[in-house]
Design an enzyme around this catalytic site. Structure first.
Site, PDB file in Angstrom:
ATOM      1  N   ASN A  37       0.926  -1.279  -0.158  1.00  0.00           N
ATOM      2  CA  ASN A  37      -0.106   0.134   0.095  1.00  0.00           C
ATOM      3  C   ASN A  37       0.760   1.510  -0.180  1.00  0.00           C
ATOM      4  OD1 ASN A  37      -2.324   1.462   0.454  1.00  0.00           O
ATOM      5  ND2 ASN A  37      -2.681   1.046   2.311  1.00  0.00           N
ATOM      6  N   HIS A 122     -14.230  -3.798  11.179  1.00  0.00           N
ATOM      7  CA  HIS A 122     -13.712  -2.505  11.756  1.00  0.00           C
ATOM      8  C   HIS A 122     -14.989  -1.399  12.192  1.00  0.00           C
ATOM      9  CE1 HIS A 122      -9.342  -2.533  10.039  1.00  0.00           C
ATOM     10  NE2 HIS A 122      -9.729  -3.666  10.443  1.00  0.00           N
ATOM     11  N   ARG A 147     -13.573  -4.718  15.887  1.00  0.00           N
ATOM     12  CA  ARG A 147     -12.490  -3.571  16.335  1.00  0.00           C
ATOM     13  C   ARG A 147     -13.123  -2.387  16.689  1.00  0.00           C
ATOM     14  NH1 ARG A 147      -7.333  -1.417  12.737  1.00  0.00           N
ATOM     15  NH2 ARG A 147      -8.854   0.127  12.145  1.00  0.00           N
ATOM     16  N   HIS A 222      -1.988   1.410  16.680  1.00  0.00           N
ATOM     17  CA  HIS A 222      -1.376   2.169  15.324  1.00  0.00           C
ATOM     18  C   HIS A 222       0.116   2.813  15.618  1.00  0.00           C
ATOM     19  CE1 HIS A 222      -1.388   2.536  10.929  1.00  0.00           C
ATOM     20  NE2 HIS A 222      -2.524   1.563  11.086  1.00  0.00           N
ATOM     21  N   HIS A 322      -3.031 -10.175   9.417  1.00  0.00           N
ATOM     22  CA  HIS A 322      -3.370  -8.758   8.893  1.00  0.00           C
ATOM     23  C   HIS A 322      -4.366  -9.153   7.625  1.00  0.00           C
ATOM     24  CE1 HIS A 322      -1.927  -4.637   7.273  1.00  0.00           C
ATOM     25  NE2 HIS A 322      -2.849  -4.490   8.153  1.00  0.00           N
ATOM     26  N   ASP A 326      -6.404  -3.234   2.048  1.00  0.00           N
ATOM     27  CA  ASP A 326      -5.128  -3.272   1.036  1.00  0.00           C
ATOM     28  C   ASP A 326      -4.356  -4.565   0.604  1.00  0.00           C
ATOM     29  OD1 ASP A 326      -4.504  -1.854   3.697  1.00  0.00           O
ATOM     30  OD2 ASP A 326      -2.821  -2.734   3.259  1.00  0.00           O
ATOM     31  N   GLU A 349      -8.722 -10.744  10.515  1.00  0.00           N
ATOM     32  CA  GLU A 349      -9.287  -9.350  10.166  1.00  0.00           C
ATOM     33  C   GLU A 349      -9.802  -9.614   8.899  1.00  0.00           C
ATOM     34  OE1 GLU A 349      -6.150  -6.641   9.747  1.00  0.00           O
ATOM     35  OE2 GLU A 349      -7.393  -4.920  10.243  1.00  0.00           O
TER      36      GLU A 349
HETATM   37  C1  GCO Z   1      -4.944  -2.709  10.260  1.00  0.00           C
HETATM   38  C2  GCO Z   1      -4.010  -1.848   9.733  1.00  0.00           C
HETATM   39  C3  GCO Z   1      -4.171  -1.186   8.619  1.00  0.00           C
HETATM   40  C4  GCO Z   1      -2.938  -0.504   8.130  1.00  0.00           C
HETATM   41  C5  GCO Z   1      -2.875  -0.621   6.342  1.00  0.00           C
HETATM   42  C6  GCO Z   1      -1.836  -0.103   6.068  1.00  0.00           C
HETATM   43  O1  GCO Z   1      -4.990  -3.103  11.539  1.00  0.00           O
HETATM   44  O2  GCO Z   1      -5.725  -3.120   9.493  1.00  0.00           O
HETATM   45  O3  GCO Z   1      -3.552  -1.076  10.737  1.00  0.00           O
HETATM   46  O4  GCO Z   1      -5.254  -0.484   8.390  1.00  0.00           O
HETATM   47  O5  GCO Z   1      -3.074   0.692   8.391  1.00  0.00           O
HETATM   48  O6  GCO Z   1      -2.961  -1.941   5.960  1.00  0.00           O
HETATM   49  O7  GCO Z   1      -1.474  -0.329   4.708  1.00  0.00           O
HETATM   50 MG    MG Z   2      -3.069  -2.509  12.355  1.00  0.00          MG
END
Ligand code: GCO
Ligand code: MG
Length: 412
Positions: A37, A122, A147, A222, A322, A326, A349
């Site tokens: 990304n 989210h 989340r 973050h 993750h 993206d 996620e």
């Molecule tokens: C999450 C992440 C994303 C990232 C993103 C960056 O926990 O899903 O923090 O939101 O920030 O994938 O490219």
């Molecule tokens: Mg994250």
């Protein structure tokens, strides 16, 4: 069997995606996600200029050997660009192996260890009311883990909060599908850790009061806190029984987690920006985390992430791969096959791609009762419609950045 053709396909349906497509002399096609990304074209160049020439004529069945050839052979190891490129090759080879065997990839990885994958979505809002609406809409969509990200009084724009675009002067900024802003320059956000630390525990208290004690709740810090700030937040959130607190400190400083760990029993998740098992080695062995956040796409593929997760399993540490938008549908499919097969799956996620993305990438996964399943098509179960992809040319897009009130750059 030989690899006959290796194409790098860039498309931007709802956002930018980079896909490696390998075709064998027997007509099998394998897809791999190489999306990084905000720095997508660096991986495109790495693949086209340096990797594709090495793949042509190779045996697609030799997944481990090809992985080692690309990792060790380059001499310059690790790093997000290199590892995203290697990941795409690895995924595409697993896809081909599955198709050649007539089996879904999870079967090749040892078979299903569970019926499906618990997934989290989210929810976010600038205010508590907006946040509650967002939680309700996620519950209606079937999510069984959520989340929680929220605005902080006095701050105008925080990453991860939907619907702040209009206030931030750009009605098109929608976090869910487009956190990266298309255009010449990135968006500036603002931050104040003390205000955040004062505000967040009250938000979790309100969410627990409204939605009850059972719903698994997660939060992403973050990378914005110092170790002692993260320790304080972990302690303050203990009454609200979080599933995890993610990326509480900058991930590069692994020693920070020792301090956080000494102070709180809130479970910790880290690793979405890590690239190899080496980034996880010490924090797994010292049991400083509870969940491994590595993405198949950014950890070099299914092969090395499975090894990392097997190592984590020795310490009762689970997966939390993750899965924001993206990660392309190909990367998501790879995560689902791996998550279904390993014993120490924790949670997945799942943010949901937009309609255009789902038209470009046809997918076999299912989503029901809060659970994902990769489906039973041979390989990864994703096909790429090249004509559809061609409708959406690459558009430069940057992730935002963060400044404190006095103008100092800050982790975002
Ligand atoms: C999450 C992440 C994303 C990232 C993103 C960056 O926990 O899903 O923090 O939101 O920030 O994938 O490219
Ligand atoms: Mg994250």
């Amino acid at each position: 069997m030989r690899i006959d053709k290796a194409e790098v396909i860039v498309t931007s349906p709802d956002r930018n995606f980079v896909t490696l497509r390998l075709t064998t002399d027997e007509g099998h096609v394998g897809l791999g996600d190489a999306t990084l990304n905000g720095r997508e074209l660096a991986v495109v160049a790495y693949l086209k200029e340096h990797v594709v020439p090495l793949l042509l004529g190779r045996d697609p069945a030799a997944i481990e050997d090809t992985w080692q050839y690309l990792y060790r052979g380059a001499y310059w190891r690790r790093g997000p660009v290199t590892m995203a490129a290697i990941a795409a090759v690895d995924m595409a080879l697993w896809d081909i192996k599955g198709k050649a065997a007539g089996m879904p990839v999870y079967q090749l990885l040892g078979g299903a260890s569970r019926r499906g994958l618990l997934a989290y979505g989210h929810a976010s809002g600038k205010t508590t009311d907006e946040l509650f609406d967002s939680v309700r809409s996620h519950l209606e969509q079937g999510y069984r883990a959520i989340r929680i990200q929220t605005g902080v009084p006095g701050l105008k724009a925080i990453y991860g909060i939907a619907s702040q675009g209009a206030d931030a002067g750009d009605a098109d900024v929608r976090y869910d599908h487009e956190p990266a802003r298309r255009g010449a320059l990135p968006m500036e956000e603002d931050w104040d850790t003390r205000a955040y630390l004062r505000h967040l525990p009250g938000v979790f208290e309100a969410v627990r009061n409204e939605f009850g004690p059972e719903l698994p709740l997660l939060h992403d810090g973050h990378h914005r806190m110092t170790p002692i700030q993260a320790a304080k937040l972990g302690k303050d959130l203990e009454p609200y029984d979080l599933f995890w607190l993610e990326d509480c400190t900058p991930a590069e400083n692994q020693e920070a987690l020792r301090l956080v760990r000494q102070h709180t029993t809130t479970p910790l998740a880290i690793g979405e920006i890590f690239n190899t098992v080496w980034d996880f080695k010490d924090i797994i062995r010292e049991q400083l985390i509870d969940y491994v956040r590595g993405a198949v796409t950014h950890m070099g593929g299914i092969t090395p992430l499975k090894k990392t997760l097997d190592y984590a399993a020795m310490y009762q540490i689970k997966s939390g791969m993750h899965g924001p938008t993206d990660i392309s549908p190909v990367g998501m499919a790879a995560a689902m096959h791996l998550g279904l097969a390993i014993h120490n799956f924790g949670i997945q996620e799942y943010m949901q791609h937009g309609t255009r993305t789902n038209e470009v990438f046809q997918q076999s996964f299912t989503w029901a009762d809060g659970m994902l399943h990769p489906g039973d098509e041979p390989g990864l179960g994703v096909t790429l419609d090249v004509d559809e992809a061609g409708k959406y040319p690459y558009a430069q897009a940057y992730l935002p950045y963060n400044r404190l009130h006095d103008g100092t750059m800050h982790d975002w």
